[in-house]
Design an enzyme around this catalytic site. Structure first.
Site, short mmCIF file in Angstrom:
data_model
loop_
_atom_site.label_atom_id
_atom_site.label_comp_id
_atom_site.label_asym_id
_atom_site.label_seq_id
_atom_site.Cartn_x
_atom_site.Cartn_y
_atom_site.Cartn_z
N ASP A 84 -10.30 -86.10 76.32
CA ASP A 84 -11.58 -86.63 75.85
C ASP A 84 -12.65 -85.59 76.20
O ASP A 84 -12.39 -84.63 76.94
CB ASP A 84 -11.85 -87.96 76.55
CG ASP A 84 -13.22 -88.52 76.24
OD1 ASP A 84 -13.57 -88.61 75.05
OD2 ASP A 84 -13.94 -88.84 77.20
N ASP A 116 -16.83 -86.28 76.37
CA ASP A 116 -17.95 -86.80 77.16
C ASP A 116 -17.45 -87.66 78.32
O ASP A 116 -16.67 -88.59 78.12
CB ASP A 116 -18.86 -87.64 76.27
CG ASP A 116 -19.43 -86.84 75.11
OD1 ASP A 116 -20.57 -86.40 75.22
OD2 ASP A 116 -18.72 -86.65 74.10
N ASP A 122 -11.76 -90.91 80.44
CA ASP A 122 -12.57 -91.56 81.47
C ASP A 122 -12.92 -93.00 81.14
O ASP A 122 -13.66 -93.64 81.89
CB ASP A 122 -13.88 -90.79 81.66
CG ASP A 122 -14.77 -90.88 80.43
OD1 ASP A 122 -14.35 -90.40 79.35
OD2 ASP A 122 -15.87 -91.44 80.52
#
Length: 272
Positions: A19, A21, A182
């Site tokens: 991922d 961001d 995240d």
């Protein structure tokens, strides 16, 4: 014991998908600035950094709707207003990424993986128009063989389509792959694709601890994946990683490229 030693005993994954961001970069300050500018132009009070931190992770459209709603639940937001606000947000966010930074340990980890010959891909829900320039600005784009934005494919995370697509392009199985993210969307996408997932504690997960999503492994720093990367006895040190200047070819998967390869994905069933 390192993360790789726990998840891939005696070997390494052939493909690691990341991922963006909240995983590789902290982009919330710039996103919050764009959201607040959008709200002010609509005659509304700014949302602030911490509110935006809880809203990011599901793409620009959802972020804008959450900002208009003032919370996670955005079902009652007027669609016409959301469309107007999205245009304002996109214009504001396109102007600057000066506040965005790469998290500690990210470049070390990417260099280590490249030195080991592990293929890497980036799968983000961020609109693709922002991804390439941002990666260039952060000087990490050359690490990734495949780069997929949130509007590249018909679906975005938590749908597993992008993960399945990249694995097919790389010629690897889910058992040979790893996803690092995240948020809940990252964990759900990985599980749906049959891929082990590492969750990072420092990212954005709508205010929930990442271990609540039950990823395969939870870590505080990407370097926790690496077996003895700072141990001179291994022959691979952080100094080696920082000195590496090799560059890999990168395939940025755009909407046009997607139309060329969609036939190759016909065997995957797209979920509504």
């Amino acid at each position: 014991m390192s993360g790789f030693e726990q998840l891939f005993p005696g070997t390494l994954p052939r493909l690691v998908m990341f991922d963006l961001d909240g995983t590789l970069i902290d982009s919330v300050p710039d996103l919050a600035a764009a959201v607040d500018r959008m709200l002010l132009e609509l005659g509304r009070p700014p949302a602030g950094l911490e509110a935006v931190r809880h809203w990011v992770g599901n793409g620009a459209q959802v972020l804008v709707r959450r900002a208009l709603a003032g919370g996670i639940d955005h079902a009652d937001v007027d669609d016409a207003l959301a469309e107007q606000a999205l245009a304002l947000f996109m214009d504001a966010y396109a102007e600057s990424h000066e506040l965005t930074v790469v998290y500690p340990g990210v470049r070390d980890t990417l260099r280590w993986l490249r030195k080991q010959g592990v293929e890497m891909a980036l799968i983000t829900n961020k609109p693709e128009r922002f991804v390439g320039p941002l990666l260039d600005q952060m000087k990490i784009g050359n690490f990734f063989r495949w780069i997929i934005g949130g509007d590249t494919l018909p679906q975005k995370k938590p749908d597993p389509a992008a993960l399945l697509f990249v694995m097919q392009m790389a010629g690897v199985t889910p058992q040979q792959s790893l996803f690092v993210g995240d948020s809940r969307s990252d964990v759900q996408a990985a599980k749906a694709a049959g891929v082990q997932c590492v969750g990072l504690t420092y990212g954005y997960n709508h205010g929930r601890p990442i271990d609540a999503e039950s990823p395969s492994l939870v870590i505080d720093d990407l370097r926790a994946l690496l077996p003895g990367c700072a141990d001179p006895a291994t022959g691979i040190t952080l100094a080696d990683l920082q000195a590496s200047q090799d560059r890999e070819s990168t395939v940025a998967v755009t909407g046009k490229f997607w139309m060329k390869v969609i036939k190759a994905l016909a065997r995957w069933r797209w979920r509504a």
